[in-house]
Design a protein around this motif. Structure first.
Motif, PDB file in Angstrom:
ATOM      1  N   THR A  34       0.839  -1.198   0.000  1.00 24.59           N
ATOM      2  CA  THR A  34       0.000   0.000   0.000  1.00 24.59           C
ATOM      3  C   THR A  34       0.872   1.246   0.000  1.00 24.59           C
ATOM      4  N   PRO A  35       0.691   2.149  -0.969  1.00 27.17           N
ATOM      5  CA  PRO A  35       1.464   3.401  -0.948  1.00 27.17           C
ATOM      6  C   PRO A  35       1.229   4.169   0.345  1.00 27.17           C
ATOM      7  N   ALA A  36       2.225   4.934   0.745  1.00 30.47           N
ATOM      8  CA  ALA A  36       2.174   5.635   2.035  1.00 30.47           C
ATOM      9  C   ALA A  36       0.982   6.579   2.134  1.00 30.47           C
ATOM     10  N   ASP A  37       0.571   7.183   1.032  1.00 29.38           N
ATOM     11  CA  ASP A  37      -0.505   8.169   1.061  1.00 29.38           C
ATOM     12  C   ASP A  37      -1.857   7.585   0.628  1.00 29.38           C
ATOM     13  N   ALA A  38      -1.963   6.275   0.520  1.00 27.40           N
ATOM     14  CA  ALA A  38      -3.197   5.640   0.047  1.00 27.40           C
ATOM     15  C   ALA A  38      -4.318   5.794   1.067  1.00 27.40           C
ATOM     16  N   ILE A  39      -5.556   5.897   0.580  1.00 27.12           N
ATOM     17  CA  ILE A  39      -6.713   6.009   1.465  1.00 27.12           C
ATOM     18  C   ILE A  39      -7.458   4.685   1.590  1.00 27.12           C
ATOM     19  N   ALA A  40      -6.965   3.646   0.920  1.00 23.07           N
ATOM     20  CA  ALA A  40      -7.576   2.311   1.016  1.00 23.07           C
ATOM     21  C   ALA A  40      -6.496   1.272   0.745  1.00 23.07           C
ATOM     22  N   ARG A  41      -6.786   0.020   1.118  1.00 18.66           N
ATOM     23  CA  ARG A  41      -5.815  -1.052   0.959  1.00 18.66           C
ATOM     24  C   ARG A  41      -6.514  -2.318   0.472  1.00 18.66           C
ATOM     25  N   GLN A  42      -5.706  -3.296   0.010  1.00 18.97           N
ATOM     26  CA  GLN A  42      -6.241  -4.520  -0.582  1.00 18.97           C
ATOM     27  C   GLN A  42      -6.121  -5.697   0.377  1.00 18.97           C
ATOM     28  N   GLN A  43      -7.063  -5.854   1.276  1.00 19.29           N
ATOM     29  CA  GLN A  43      -7.082  -7.040   2.130  1.00 19.29           C
ATOM     30  C   GLN A  43      -7.306  -8.276   1.262  1.00 19.29           C
ATOM     31  N   THR A  44      -6.573  -9.344   1.556  1.00 16.56           N
ATOM     32  CA  THR A  44      -6.707 -10.548   0.737  1.00 16.56           C
ATOM     33  C   THR A  44      -6.828 -11.796   1.597  1.00 16.56           C
ATOM     34  N   ARG A  45      -7.446 -12.813   1.044  1.00 16.00           N
ATOM     35  CA  ARG A  45      -7.482 -14.127   1.683  1.00 16.00           C
ATOM     36  C   ARG A  45      -6.666 -15.130   0.884  1.00 16.00           C
ATOM     37  N   GLN A  46      -5.857 -14.615  -0.068  1.00 15.39           N
ATOM     38  CA  GLN A  46      -5.139 -15.473  -1.002  1.00 15.39           C
ATOM     39  C   GLN A  46      -3.781 -14.870  -1.364  1.00 15.39           C
ATOM     40  N   PHE A  47      -2.721 -15.661  -1.272  1.00 13.80           N
ATOM     41  CA  PHE A  47      -1.421 -15.341  -1.864  1.00 13.80           C
ATOM     42  C   PHE A  47      -1.170 -16.323  -2.996  1.00 13.80           C
ATOM     43  N   VAL A  48      -0.345 -15.930  -3.965  1.00 16.22           N
ATOM     44  CA  VAL A  48       0.081 -16.848  -5.019  1.00 16.22           C
ATOM     45  C   VAL A  48       1.597 -16.842  -5.107  1.00 16.22           C
ATOM     46  N   MET A  49       2.172 -17.998  -5.491  1.00 16.09           N
ATOM     47  CA  MET A  49       3.620 -18.159  -5.503  1.00 16.09           C
ATOM     48  C   MET A  49       4.263 -17.578  -6.751  1.00 16.09           C
ATOM     49  N   THR A  50       3.504 -17.460  -7.838  1.00 15.39           N
ATOM     50  CA  THR A  50       4.053 -16.959  -9.090  1.00 15.39           C
ATOM     51  C   THR A  50       3.668 -15.501  -9.279  1.00 15.39           C
TER      52      THR A  50
END
Length: 228
Positions: A34-50
């Motif tokens: 998340t950029p330092a000045d962002a007003i929202a973020r991307q919560q996730t329930r999934q990571f990928v290896m590639t």
């Protein structure tokens, strides 16, 4: 196709970590940095290896002191095998995010993040990890985002004023992209978070579904706020 309102506990299980609820240490997973000045973020329930997604593990300690004495962050794969271990001696307790080190050769499935503070505090949380999105069973859940945007905290709002509610709706196209966001309910502090909710909506990511060609998916997210 239309989904019903989702209650806050459901949303926490959807894109928040499965962490011990009695621990003062909060663990959160983000799809990307998340950029330092962002007003929202991307919560996730999934990571990928590639791919190079810059997945993040974030930690916040509700410490009674100003210094928790550093942080140790360990990731274990679906077999419980350690895939990475990092120490951050400069961690003091405020929320910080670190790039998720997924190592090499970990078994796909539910992975565990273990956090150990220098003062002895500890907590764990789980996250789904697969070689690619197409390999993940979560990616087959066409009507649910694997990444759900969330408004960032607004430090200009006094803690005692964090009371209210937000409901915002997103229209999703066949490719899984959010094409329109609107705030349906904004009460209390929610009124001051409208722009953040809209930005969060556009950060959400859904699996593709050709069935949306005629009618876009409309998905709602609800957040209730209360002073801690």
């Amino acid at each position: 196709m239309r989904m019903h309102h989702l209650a806050v506990p459901v949303l926490l299980s959807l894109c928040g970590p499965a962490a011990a609820q009695d621990s003062p240490i909060y663990i959160e997973f983000l799809w990307s940095r998340t950029p330092a000045d962002a007003i929202a973020r991307q919560q996730t329930r999934q990571f990928v290896m590639t791919g190079d997604h810059e997945h993040q593990v974030c930690v916040a300690a509700n410490a009674t002191t100003d210094d928790v004495g550093g942080l140790q962050l360990e990731l274990r794969d679906a077999d419980g095998k350690q895939v990475s271990l990092h120490r951050y001696d400069d961690y003091r307790g405020a929320k910080r995010c670190y790039r998720a080190d997924l190592g090499i050769g970990g078994r796909p499935g539910d992975w565990t993040a273990h956090v150990l503070l220098g003062d002895g505090g500890t907590n764990t949380a789980t996250i789904r990890v697969d070689p690619s999105l197409e390999d993940s069973p979560l990616f087959q859940e066409r009507g649910i985002p694997y990444v759900a945007g969330r408004p960032n905290y607004d430090a200009s709002i006094p803690p005692e004023q964090w009371s209210g509610r937000l409901v915002w709706a997103m229209d999703v196209d066949p490719q899984g992209k959010v094409t329109h966001v609107e705030v349906e309910v904004a009460e209390g502090v929610g009124e001051r978070l409208r722009d953040r909710a809209i930005a969060a909506g556009y950060l959400s990511l859904f699996p593709p579904d050709p069935g949306r060609a005629g009618t876009p998916l409309r998905w709602r997210r609800t957040l209730d706020f209360a002073p801690q």
